[in-house]
Design a protein around this motif. Structure first.
Motif: not given
Ligand code: GDP
Length: 314
Positions: A9-11, A35-37, A47-49, A195-197, A225-227
């Protein structure tokens, strides 16, 4: 140059927006974690979509950091008055997304088709794809037993600490044809792990054997990319999860977690010295904190430049 970005999502959405500007939208395919749906009040919430939909579509609330700009909360207030569940915030405008999506899914459309249409409605020329049309659901093991994702993440503010993860349905889930085609495209210049979880946004995708195989078979370099910046997550539970799994809380540990899949890694300048230990993995150090749109575009350019310099894997 065509690029596939795997994103939470956010990152993830921050870099996806930068890539969209740096590349031109038609070159970019963003594959989102689903997988957060979860089903809430009879509606499918993704949420991520939706973070990607609102961010790429210029509808995201910059100050709150999630949800839609210009949001109102009339339905939530009415729901609380009626004694309904109010632990998961749903704005009125955001609800329209969930209502329409759920009704179209019930009428037999795929999540891929519905999201493609919603993205077009917001004028998004990039391709936004769910990782699969099949359900995959993250479950977390804690000292209090197994929990579903959103009751843990939002309901309990990412407490208690996680000791193990399970992505229910991932073994059998098939990435959509659109995801597989994007990864098989011979013109693909890079796969970017945003840079996501790594544990709850990227790993659910890599837990699908079909997606793993597609990634393995694709010629484009895989750049992450590192989160984690200077031993801290910018936001969310990534740092706590690393510590909980007994790993070092560092950019380097995230690269080691992704392992041989990576062709290149982008870290913050503050982590340049420590990341030298990842050799022979090519590492590029730059500013990775994305505050402004210019930051997002500059980081995207670094990632693309690195992908070009590494070139095809074989
Ligand atoms: P979620 O699904 O909404 O939790 O979002 P993601 O999984 O896509 O992103 C969460 C990760 O993004 C966290 O580990 C943050 O540290 C990271 N993150 C957020 N903003 C930035 C940023 O500006 N730069 C970098 N490098 N990481 C960020």
């Amino acid at each position: 140059m065509k690029v596939v970005a795997l994103s939470g999502g956010i990152g993830g959405a921050k870099l996806a927006l930068g890539l969209m500007h740096a590349l031109g939208p038609r070159e970019l395919t963003v594959v989102a974690n689903t997988a957060d749906d979860f089903e809430h009040l009879g509606l499918l919430v993704c949420p991520d979509l939706d973070t990607l939909l609102y961010t790429l579509g210029g509808r995201a609330d910059a100050e709150r950091g999630w949800g839609r700009a210009g949001e109102s909360w009339g339905c939530m207030a009415a729901l609380a008055e009626l004694g309904g569940p109010d632990w998961f915030q749903l704005g009125d405008r955001d609800l329209a997304t969930h209502l329409l999506r759920t009704s179209r899914l019930r009428a037999g459309e795929t999540l891929t088709a519905v999201m493609s249409d919603l993205a077009a409605r917001f004028g998004i020329a990039a391709t936004l794809l769910p990782m699969s049309d099949d359900p995959v659901r993250t479950r977390l093991k804690t000292a209090q037993g197994w929990m579903e994702f959103q009751p843990w993440f939002v309901g309990r503010r990412a407490e208690p600490a996680v000791t193990a993860l399970d992505f229910a349905g991932a073994e059998a889930a098939r990435p959509s044809d659109a995801v597989l085609a994007a990864l098989a495209d011979t013109e693909l210049g890079a796969v970017v792990l945003c840079p996501s979880n790594p544990f709850i946004s990227i790993d659910p995708m890599l837990a699908m054997p079909w997606l793993r195989a597609a990634l393995h078979g694709c010629r484009a370099p895989v750049i992450a990319v590192s989160p984690i910046i200077a031993g801290q997550a910018v936001k969310g539970p990534t740092a706590r999860m690393l510590a909980g799994f007994g790993l070092e809380v560092s950019a380097t540990a995230v690269a080691r977690h992704y392992g041989e899949r990576l062709s290149g890694y982008v870290v913050d300048s503050q982590d340049a010295a420590a990341a030298a230990a990842l050799a022979p993995l090519p590492v590029r150090a730059t500013r990775t904190l994305m505050v402004s749109l210019d930051d997002r575009i500059a980081l995207a350019r670094e990632v693309l430049d690195m992908a070009r310099s590494i070139g095809p894997r074989r």
